[in-house]
Design an enzyme around this catalytic site. Sequence first.
Site, PDB file in Angstrom:
ATOM      1  N   TRP A   1       0.584  -1.477  -0.173  1.00  7.81           N
ATOM      2  CA  TRP A   1       0.184  -0.328  -0.181  1.00  7.81           C
ATOM      3  C   TRP A   1       0.663   1.275   0.475  1.00  7.81           C
ATOM      4  CZ3 TRP A   1      -5.101   2.309  -0.839  1.00  7.81           C
ATOM      5  CH2 TRP A   1      -4.778   3.510  -0.850  1.00  7.81           C
TER       6      TRP A   1
ATOM      7  N   TRP B   1      -5.834   9.841   3.182  1.00 10.23           N
ATOM      8  CA  TRP B   1      -7.159  11.095   3.155  1.00 10.23           C
ATOM      9  C   TRP B   1      -7.863  11.021   1.968  1.00 10.23           C
ATOM     10  CZ3 TRP B   1      -9.391  13.341   7.494  1.00 10.23           C
ATOM     11  CH2 TRP B   1      -8.193  13.425   8.604  1.00 10.23           C
TER      12      TRP B   1
ATOM     13  N   TRP C   1     -11.780  17.418   3.613  1.00  2.98           N
ATOM     14  CA  TRP C   1     -10.640  16.203   3.787  1.00  2.98           C
ATOM     15  C   TRP C   1      -8.777  17.212   3.881  1.00  2.98           C
ATOM     16  CZ3 TRP C   1      -6.415  15.189   0.065  1.00  2.98           C
ATOM     17  CH2 TRP C   1      -6.911  15.875  -0.966  1.00  2.98           C
TER      18      TRP C   1
ATOM     19  N   ASN D   1      -3.001   2.330  12.596  1.00  5.93           N
ATOM     20  CA  ASN D   1      -4.613   2.488  11.263  1.00  5.93           C
ATOM     21  C   ASN D   1      -5.693   2.214  11.710  1.00  5.93           C
ATOM     22  OD1 ASN D   1      -3.952   2.311   8.455  1.00  5.93           O
ATOM     23  ND2 ASN D   1      -4.690   1.088   8.920  1.00  5.93           N
TER      24      ASN D   1
END
Length: 478
Positions: A280, A384, A361, A343
């Site tokens: 990721w 985000w 955001w 997380n």
Amino acid sequence: MTSVAIHWFRQDLRLADNPALSKAVEAGRLLPIYILDDDTAGEARMGGASRWWLHRSLEALDRQLGGKLRLYRGKAEEILPQLVKIYDAQTVSWTRCYEPWRIKRDKTISSRLELAGCRTIRLNGSLLWEPWSIKKQDGTPYKVFTPFYRKGCLQAPAPAMPMAAPHSIAFCAAKANDGALSLGDLGLLSKIGWHDTLEPYWEVSEKGGADCLAQFIDGGLDGYKTGRDFPSLAHISRLSPYLHFGQLSPNQVWHATERLAEDQGVPAADIDHFRSELAWREFSYSLLYYNPDLPSVPIQAKFADFEWQSDEALLKAWQSGLTGVPIVDAGMRELWQTGYMHNRVRMIVASFLIKNLRIDWRQGEAWFWDTLVDADLANNAASWQWVAGCGADAAPFFRIFNPVLQAEKFDPEGIYIRTFVPELAKLPNKYLARPWEAPSSTLQEAGVTPGESYPNPVVDLKHSREMALEAYKRLSEG
């Protein structure tokens, strides 16, 4: 050995598995340097928590180098050519970075140095696979994570085996007129001193990164796939700041998981899931590389017209961990106290800001940028945008986390909430995640006075969810 090689440390603050550093050591007497280039960084200038981590990192790296690290502040594209001239350096090496402003600057520096007859060595030491090396069969970048990982990363050449640190280093004698500064002169530590609270939680050094990795491998990886969602458990690695600043390389982390299934019986599913988290990070860098405005512009263009609310009081309550929603407040207080947040809780607090408070955001992204020790331009922006539903492979906007249900599922005994919201510690588990539903007698017995000892919720969760969905509906219909 008479030639001089400058190694420019950036996000590779380690000696082991540092290919560019090793090449510089081979090329000549080493001048190790770090340049704080705030001017060129602009809006990507490091936040407060990162600057504290950098201060401690440079301190530790200088000890490893026997006090030979030279520190500078200013524009790297001006300082490096000056140092090359002062030291008559024939080689300058650095580990590649992938933030847009760094890519642009580094190209300019490389061209200038090579035109002046100085060789530049630029190598990967920060990613498992560089962004341009993982593409679909048609040559375009992946926009969805799962195929990026399964079809891209896992089918690509395996990450390189980690290199040892240089066996010995011959250093170039420093010159007094080269403009070097003391660590204190860089001004990395905040005058307000909140960073002092971070000290007990971290050993900021290459050794600290290695110890953190070993501790996770020994006690956190077995059971990671499910355990990572529970903030009170040990199934989190806490490796992200070491990876960002380069006290650990991703190759070291990847290969540390090799053979664990065979040798220690760690379930393959846990190893794969952990490696997917490393991937990721790679995916985030791919997104940033192909979308240089990722930190400020939604990938899904329609979100440019979303109806955000501007409310400083609500934003401040969120930042301060005083929203009246315990799991949200626990996460925001963990962030302030430790420079880190679990997380799962990051997703909960982000969803609450974006969807229950309907605050842009980018406001949350900016707060995380300033307060996270692992603040990373690619990861921060991509994550985000993912929660906001406006990024690539994003969770849809209508996926709104219910913070009460999340707390009850992933902190069922209230260990995490009680740790960071101690004023609620005596509430029974039944009401800990939703104290506004507790009877007066229960609140009184627990020493909780709504609106005084602990705030009432700043929004109604059900109503704010409905309002967010209405706003999204109007956006979709528009």
